[in-house]
Design a protein around this motif. Structure first.
Motif, PDB file in Angstrom:
ATOM      1  N   ASN A  13      -4.675  17.332 -40.916  1.00 30.60           N
ATOM      2  CA  ASN A  13      -3.586  17.510 -39.749  1.00 30.60           C
ATOM      3  C   ASN A  13      -2.490  17.594 -40.672  1.00 30.60           C
ATOM      4  O   ASN A  13      -2.048  16.840 -41.821  1.00 30.60           O
ATOM      5  CB  ASN A  13      -3.486  16.060 -39.000  1.00 30.60           C
ATOM      6  CG  ASN A  13      -2.343  16.108 -38.154  1.00 30.60           C
ATOM      7  OD1 ASN A  13      -1.265  15.688 -38.680  1.00 30.60           O
ATOM      8  ND2 ASN A  13      -2.421  16.148 -36.842  1.00 30.60           N
ATOM      9  N   TYR A  49     -13.357  16.044 -39.155  1.00 28.21           N
ATOM     10  CA  TYR A  49     -12.802  17.216 -39.979  1.00 28.21           C
ATOM     11  C   TYR A  49     -13.715  17.704 -40.910  1.00 28.21           C
ATOM     12  O   TYR A  49     -13.678  18.063 -41.842  1.00 28.21           O
ATOM     13  CB  TYR A  49     -11.398  16.651 -40.608  1.00 28.21           C
ATOM     14  CG  TYR A  49     -10.432  16.418 -39.850  1.00 28.21           C
ATOM     15  CD1 TYR A  49      -9.644  17.237 -39.013  1.00 28.21           C
ATOM     16  CD2 TYR A  49     -10.177  14.971 -39.750  1.00 28.21           C
ATOM     17  CE1 TYR A  49      -8.667  16.747 -38.165  1.00 28.21           C
ATOM     18  CE2 TYR A  49      -9.004  14.635 -38.985  1.00 28.21           C
ATOM     19  CZ  TYR A  49      -8.423  15.372 -38.049  1.00 28.21           C
ATOM     20  OH  TYR A  49      -7.496  15.002 -37.470  1.00 28.21           O
ATOM     21  N   VAL A 234       0.381  20.408 -31.534  1.00 26.66           N
ATOM     22  CA  VAL A 234      -0.622  19.703 -32.317  1.00 26.66           C
ATOM     23  C   VAL A 234      -1.729  19.051 -31.303  1.00 26.66           C
ATOM     24  O   VAL A 234      -2.986  19.030 -31.957  1.00 26.66           O
ATOM     25  CB  VAL A 234       0.277  18.157 -32.553  1.00 26.66           C
ATOM     26  CG1 VAL A 234       0.361  17.642 -31.239  1.00 26.66           C
ATOM     27  CG2 VAL A 234      -0.501  17.508 -33.614  1.00 26.66           C
ATOM     28  N   ASN A 235      -1.688  19.420 -30.053  1.00 30.54           N
ATOM     29  CA  ASN A 235      -2.810  19.520 -29.117  1.00 30.54           C
ATOM     30  C   ASN A 235      -2.508  20.496 -28.136  1.00 30.54           C
ATOM     31  O   ASN A 235      -1.376  20.797 -28.052  1.00 30.54           O
ATOM     32  CB  ASN A 235      -3.136  18.089 -28.402  1.00 30.54           C
ATOM     33  CG  ASN A 235      -1.722  17.417 -28.081  1.00 30.54           C
ATOM     34  OD1 ASN A 235      -1.162  18.102 -27.325  1.00 30.54           O
ATOM     35  ND2 ASN A 235      -1.751  16.299 -28.568  1.00 30.54           N
ATOM     36  N   TYR A 260      -4.603  24.607 -34.088  1.00 28.91           N
ATOM     37  CA  TYR A 260      -5.749  24.082 -34.809  1.00 28.91           C
ATOM     38  C   TYR A 260      -6.926  24.763 -34.752  1.00 28.91           C
ATOM     39  O   TYR A 260      -7.702  24.914 -35.756  1.00 28.91           O
ATOM     40  CB  TYR A 260      -5.922  22.624 -34.594  1.00 28.91           C
ATOM     41  CG  TYR A 260      -4.901  21.613 -35.411  1.00 28.91           C
ATOM     42  CD1 TYR A 260      -4.826  21.444 -36.679  1.00 28.91           C
ATOM     43  CD2 TYR A 260      -3.829  21.235 -34.559  1.00 28.91           C
ATOM     44  CE1 TYR A 260      -3.833  20.702 -37.567  1.00 28.91           C
ATOM     45  CE2 TYR A 260      -2.730  20.491 -35.394  1.00 28.91           C
ATOM     46  CZ  TYR A 260      -3.122  20.181 -36.864  1.00 28.91           C
ATOM     47  OH  TYR A 260      -2.065  19.262 -37.601  1.00 28.91           O
ATOM     48  N   SER A 294       4.658  17.895 -30.998  1.00 30.41           N
ATOM     49  CA  SER A 294       4.350  17.240 -32.370  1.00 30.41           C
ATOM     50  C   SER A 294       5.236  16.244 -32.718  1.00 30.41           C
ATOM     51  O   SER A 294       6.450  16.696 -33.069  1.00 30.41           O
ATOM     52  CB  SER A 294       3.509  18.135 -33.266  1.00 30.41           C
ATOM     53  OG  SER A 294       3.723  17.340 -34.713  1.00 30.41           O
TER      54      SER A 294
END
Length: 368
Positions: A13, A49, A234-235, A260, A294
């Protein structure tokens, strides 16, 4: 004297690895002591991860036909995302190896002796129960050591806790030699339950100037645009997605998005899901404007003096930082704007310098 840092250094992250780098770098620049990030890896964080994206199939997935469509969608998602994820994973792994951990074989377990003179817990959401699927006692300083133990900008997302959780936190944190946190809400919560002072400090990323991060910056090859608005998810958020569509429609702007995971529905021309921490910094540094949900997207926008908007229903970390810097009305979830409002960074930078002094004093006092 040896200083050890316990944090989520192995989380792939951008905020997690860069805050770890920032605290380590500041300590190296401002103390005469040996500084290292302790290679303790929480198993839940580690599993999240993996190099290969995996769909976990339970009995319910096999026995209930209505779940087969969900399972199929997950498998298709992984097939589409794996190639970019693998590239991103390797870039994060290289960053961690090159900048955070001296020796990858030096991993320590919870039951081992932690041979340091000072141990710093944090930053990041190391006290968040959901992140580690149950409190991880190591991040509360419950370890075998003779070291002085403090927290720096430690965080959690939820303070609406049951009585058992409150007692756990109270018992563990009362044993620390000094406590500092990142958000107003957590500071107030801990002051109410603990028998000691709780200080509020800056996130480690804000201890360093832009020039320190430019050393890490890595140019993104084959950029689709020279001038662009950067959107960092970030999401994933459908509301943010719809807001960006309206913003693009009403303004003549180019969009580059950081995700991501590669999403099939997004235009591959401006969707980036294979960038590492260095490229993340490059994209913020060269953006004409930043929009993000984020906290660290906000933090690095401020570090690089970028005009930005946020978009989220709730984010105490970002709100706490923006409020103390006098930056209001940036959250487009509350009230959308079709224009791009500017920030007075002369005032903001002056305020950061003052806040940085308090944060540095906390660290220097406890180091000495």
């Amino acid at each position: 004297m040896r200083i050890g840092i316990l944090t989520f250094h192995n989380a792939h992250n951008y905020g997690a690895v860069l805050q770890a780098y920032a605290l380590k770098t500041w300590l190296e620049h401002n103390s005469k002591y040996e500084v290292e990030i302790i290679n303790y890896k929480n198993k839940v964080i580690q599993k999240k991860y993996n190099y290969s994206l995996v769909v976990y199939i339970g009995k319910k997935d096999l026995f209930f036909p209505w779940r087969w469509k969900i399972l199929w969608d997950k498998l298709c998602f992984i097939k589409n995302a794996q190639k970019q994820w693998a590239v991103q994973w390797e870039k994060f792994d290289d960053f961690i190896t090159d900048n955070l951990i001296i020796d990858n074989d030096s991993e320590v377990s919870a039951g081992e002796w932690f041979d340091y003179d000072l141990i710093i817990l944090g930053s990041d959401q190391i006290w968040e129960k959901k992140a580690t699927l149950g409190y991880d006692k190591v991040y509360f300083g419950d370890i075998k050591t003779k070291a002085k133990i403090i927290s720096y900008a430690a965080s959690m997302s939820d303070i609406n806790l049951n009585e058992n959780d409150v007692m756990y936190i109270k018992n563990k944190l009362n044993k620390l030699d000094a406590i500092s946190v990142r958000e107003d809400t957590i500071q107030d919560f801990l002051i109410n339950i603990l028998n000691k002072d709780v200080f509020k400090v800056l996130d480690p990323t804000l201890l360093l100037d832009k020039c320190e991060y430019q050393k890490l910056s890595r140019k993104v090859n084959n950029m689709p645009y020279e001038k662009y608005v950067l959107v960092y998810y970030v999401n994933e958020d459908k509301g943010l997605e719809q807001y960006i569509k309206k913003l693009k429609k009403n303004n003549c702007i180019n969009i580059i998005e950081i995700h991501y995971y590669n999403k099939k529905k997004y235009n591959p021309v401006f969707q980036l899901s294979d960038v590492g921490p260095g490229e993340f910094l490059y994209l913020i540094d060269n953006a004409s404007f930043v929009i993000t949900n984020s906290f660290h997207g906000v933090a690095f926008s401020i570090i690089y003096n970028k005009n930005f908007y946020t978009y989220y229903k709730k984010n105490d970390r970002a709100e706490s930082l923006m409020n103390v810097l006098g930056i209001y009305n940036r959250n487009q979830y509350i009230k959308e704007s079709s224009s791009f409002d500017e920030i007075d960074y002369i005032k903001v930078n002056n305020q950061i310098r003052e806040l940085r002094k308090n944060s540095e004093n906390f660290l220097k006092t406890n180091i000495n």
